[in-house]
Design a protein around this motif. Sequence first.
Motif, PDB file in Angstrom:
ATOM      1  N   LEU A 294       0.855  -1.185   0.000  1.00  0.00           N
ATOM      2  CA  LEU A 294       0.000   0.000   0.000  1.00  0.00           C
ATOM      3  C   LEU A 294       0.891   1.235   0.000  1.00  0.00           C
ATOM      4  CD1 LEU A 294      -2.654  -0.931   2.746  1.00  0.00           C
ATOM      5  CD2 LEU A 294      -2.735  -1.406   0.294  1.00  0.00           C
ATOM      6  N   THR A 295       0.588   2.197  -0.866  1.00  0.00           N
ATOM      7  CA  THR A 295       1.397   3.399  -0.940  1.00  0.00           C
ATOM      8  C   THR A 295       0.549   4.599  -1.321  1.00  0.00           C
ATOM      9  OG1 THR A 295       3.261   4.462  -2.089  1.00  0.00           O
ATOM     10  CG2 THR A 295       2.016   2.834  -3.335  1.00  0.00           C
ATOM     11  N   GLY A 296       0.980   5.746  -0.885  1.00  0.00           N
ATOM     12  CA  GLY A 296       0.310   6.980  -1.251  1.00  0.00           C
ATOM     13  C   GLY A 296       0.754   7.510  -2.602  1.00  0.00           C
ATOM     14  N   ASP A 297       1.757   6.864  -3.204  1.00  0.00           N
ATOM     15  CA  ASP A 297       2.245   7.305  -4.515  1.00  0.00           C
ATOM     16  C   ASP A 297       1.206   7.033  -5.608  1.00  0.00           C
ATOM     17  OD1 ASP A 297       4.534   8.142  -3.392  1.00  0.00           O
ATOM     18  OD2 ASP A 297       5.793   6.521  -4.115  1.00  0.00           O
ATOM     19  N   ARG A 298       1.476   7.588  -6.776  1.00  0.00           N
ATOM     20  CA  ARG A 298       0.578   7.409  -7.920  1.00  0.00           C
ATOM     21  C   ARG A 298       0.402   5.920  -8.231  1.00  0.00           C
ATOM     22  NH1 ARG A 298       2.754   8.752 -12.554  1.00  0.00           N
ATOM     23  NH2 ARG A 298       4.830   8.380 -11.703  1.00  0.00           N
ATOM     24  N   PRO A 299      -0.774   5.508  -8.677  1.00  0.00           N
ATOM     25  CA  PRO A 299      -0.995   4.108  -9.059  1.00  0.00           C
ATOM     26  C   PRO A 299       0.024   3.609 -10.078  1.00  0.00           C
ATOM     27  CG  PRO A 299      -3.091   5.262  -8.948  1.00  0.00           C
ATOM     28  CD  PRO A 299      -2.021   6.300  -8.769  1.00  0.00           C
ATOM     29  N   GLU A 300       0.458   4.497 -11.005  1.00  0.00           N
ATOM     30  CA  GLU A 300       1.446   4.092 -12.014  1.00  0.00           C
ATOM     31  C   GLU A 300       2.779   3.745 -11.353  1.00  0.00           C
ATOM     32  OE1 GLU A 300      -1.476   6.942 -13.780  1.00  0.00           O
ATOM     33  OE2 GLU A 300      -0.176   6.939 -12.023  1.00  0.00           O
ATOM     34  N   ALA A 301       3.180   4.548 -10.350  1.00  0.00           N
ATOM     35  CA  ALA A 301       4.434   4.276  -9.644  1.00  0.00           C
ATOM     36  C   ALA A 301       4.320   2.976  -8.840  1.00  0.00           C
ATOM     37  CB  ALA A 301       4.782   5.440  -8.718  1.00  0.00           C
ATOM     38  N   ALA A 302       3.158   2.758  -8.232  1.00  0.00           N
ATOM     39  CA  ALA A 302       2.940   1.526  -7.473  1.00  0.00           C
ATOM     40  C   ALA A 302       3.000   0.311  -8.393  1.00  0.00           C
ATOM     41  CB  ALA A 302       1.589   1.588  -6.760  1.00  0.00           C
ATOM     42  N   GLU A 303       2.403   0.417  -9.574  1.00  0.00           N
ATOM     43  CA  GLU A 303       2.409  -0.697 -10.524  1.00  0.00           C
ATOM     44  C   GLU A 303       3.818  -1.001 -11.004  1.00  0.00           C
ATOM     45  OE1 GLU A 303       0.347  -1.991 -14.790  1.00  0.00           O
ATOM     46  OE2 GLU A 303       0.016   0.009 -13.964  1.00  0.00           O
ATOM     47  N   SER A 304       4.603   0.050 -11.283  1.00  0.00           N
ATOM     48  CA  SER A 304       5.976  -0.144 -11.750  1.00  0.00           C
ATOM     49  C   SER A 304       6.817  -0.860 -10.696  1.00  0.00           C
ATOM     50  CB  SER A 304       6.600   1.211 -12.084  1.00  0.00           C
ATOM     51  OG  SER A 304       7.959   1.073 -12.425  1.00  0.00           O
ATOM     52  N   LEU A 305       6.682  -0.452  -9.443  1.00  0.00           N
ATOM     53  CA  LEU A 305       7.445  -1.090  -8.374  1.00  0.00           C
ATOM     54  C   LEU A 305       6.984  -2.523  -8.155  1.00  0.00           C
ATOM     55  CD1 LEU A 305       9.598  -0.577  -6.139  1.00  0.00           C
ATOM     56  CD2 LEU A 305       7.703  -0.073  -4.614  1.00  0.00           C
ATOM     57  N   ALA A 306       5.660  -2.747  -8.222  1.00  0.00           N
ATOM     58  CA  ALA A 306       5.126  -4.099  -8.016  1.00  0.00           C
ATOM     59  C   ALA A 306       5.659  -5.059  -9.074  1.00  0.00           C
ATOM     60  CB  ALA A 306       3.602  -4.065  -8.042  1.00  0.00           C
ATOM     61  N   ARG A 307       5.794  -4.586 -10.309  1.00  0.00           N
ATOM     62  CA  ARG A 307       6.346  -5.437 -11.381  1.00  0.00           C
ATOM     63  C   ARG A 307       7.778  -5.844 -11.059  1.00  0.00           C
ATOM     64  NH1 ARG A 307       3.863  -1.863 -15.141  1.00  0.00           N
ATOM     65  NH2 ARG A 307       5.895  -0.885 -15.479  1.00  0.00           N
ATOM     66  N   LYS A 308       8.575  -4.888 -10.553  1.00  0.00           N
ATOM     67  CA  LYS A 308       9.969  -5.187 -10.229  1.00  0.00           C
ATOM     68  C   LYS A 308      10.078  -6.222  -9.108  1.00  0.00           C
ATOM     69  CE  LYS A 308      11.734  -0.581 -11.469  1.00  0.00           C
ATOM     70  NZ  LYS A 308      12.364   0.658 -10.951  1.00  0.00           N
ATOM     71  N   LEU A 309       9.124  -6.176  -8.171  1.00  0.00           N
ATOM     72  CA  LEU A 309       9.186  -7.055  -7.006  1.00  0.00           C
ATOM     73  C   LEU A 309       8.401  -8.344  -7.185  1.00  0.00           C
ATOM     74  CD1 LEU A 309       8.712  -4.386  -4.172  1.00  0.00           C
ATOM     75  CD2 LEU A 309      10.827  -5.562  -4.802  1.00  0.00           C
TER      76      LEU A 309
END
Length: 514
Positions: free
Chosen positions: A350-365
């Motif tokens: 869960l993050t307060g960042d933009r959904p696009e930033a959350a999606e990018s990080l989730a892909r990496k992890l």
Amino acid sequence: QPAEALVVRGGKEVVMPVTALIAGDLVRVRPGEQVPVDGVVTEGSSSVQESMISGEPLPREKETGSAVFSGTINGAGVLTVQATHVGSDTVLGRIIRTVREAQASKAPIQRLADKIAGIFVPIVIALAILTYIIWRLTGVEDADIYGLLCAISVLVIACPCALGLATPTALVVGIGRAARNGILVRNAEALERFAAIDTVVLDKTGTLTKGKPQVTQAHWFVPDEEVPALRRLLYSAEILSTHPLAAAVCRAFVGDGSTVELSDVQNYAGRGISFTYEGSVYNVGSAAFVAESGATVPSSVSAPPDDAAVLFFACGDKMLGRFCVTDELQPQAAEVLEQLRRHKVRTVMLTGDRPEAAESLARKLGLEEYRGGMMPSDKADYIRMLRSQGHHVAMVGDGVNDSEALSMADVSVAMGDGSHIAMEVAGITLMRSDLRLLPAAYELSRATRRTVKGNLFWAMCYNLIAIPIAAGLLFPLNGFLLSPAIAGAAMAFSSVSVVANSLRLRTKRVPLLR
């Protein structure tokens, strides 16, 4: 902690007991000595070994204005430190107090053992009386003596020492081992609950990332000659915020001169900060936050990178600037998430960042479940929803904006370099900024719970087997009677076996724990 300190009072250096120090004292720390207080360096420079607090093996350089902590070891230089916290109020003192309180607290399973003992004791007393009566009724020679000896043996061998020791011994060893490895457990209940979790919710900034974000792009929508004044204004506002993105802006603009006086400063957790300067209202924060006053980004500006968090700076409905902030991933984040998945623990970001930033990080992890654009209250609501579905949830965070969500979880875990309020709320604190301590703490909590259950099981089995023998069950078969002295030795052996089983936790193999 050192017993004495060299204190500068009235222009003289005086050796005093540490217990006599007060906040504000100037303390001289010579090469190789332990720092006796928490404080700020006012004079001198040196390297200080802080591994006992931070877990980092390399010494940290200290100069005027640097913070130092009680119990750490000074290097080759001489430091003059102004005490801010002394005695039990120091970081080390609070750690010691927390560990003591945790080891003395009762886990829910201990309360179960207490209830069992509350029922078990009167039953054993009744069995001892019944044993004596049955022996009297047998009519054998010396039945009174045999009956009395067997009744005493029943009382002695069934003494519920092992039952009472089963839980606290395992908890003391488990919590102590955790503390030695930088995992601070607030109470026994947190350790027991952590073993039962099936879902881990993680904040992004400072947890999955290093928490040291940097401004990588800055777009100003004003003439160049206005930028220096606006940079000072932005720095003056962001230095009043506790959000990690605000800290990134401060690091980027720290060289722009002195701050300016602001009025009507208001922090909105998870959204931004507003203030007034020379009659104009300024807003710094998310796109939604500045859009409330009508400010929009010019259409000619390119889209920000997917993995960047974005801050906007506006005056009323006029957009002044946009700043892209990126934060480097914790090098062990992917490994930690994989370890949790191997334990069949569900992971959610869960993050307060933009959904696009959350999606990018989730892909990496390799994360399948994530949510972006979450307000602090949204995180708390999400955890509340998971718990209503029957999940046992642990929340991992480090910021002020995580405190509400941490308080909603079954078990809250704070990163040791995070905010004080997060650590106050948390049941477990990872004192080192090493996310691998999370699965290590989980494995240790499971091992502790297994040990407690094993202790209780064998203590009960021991009594179920020993009580009939003590009552004289074997006498009709081979004439064997258990004397009270042997019963006492057997009872002591059961207690020793429980303690020995608990001590096995000291050598339990858990990755990253020594």
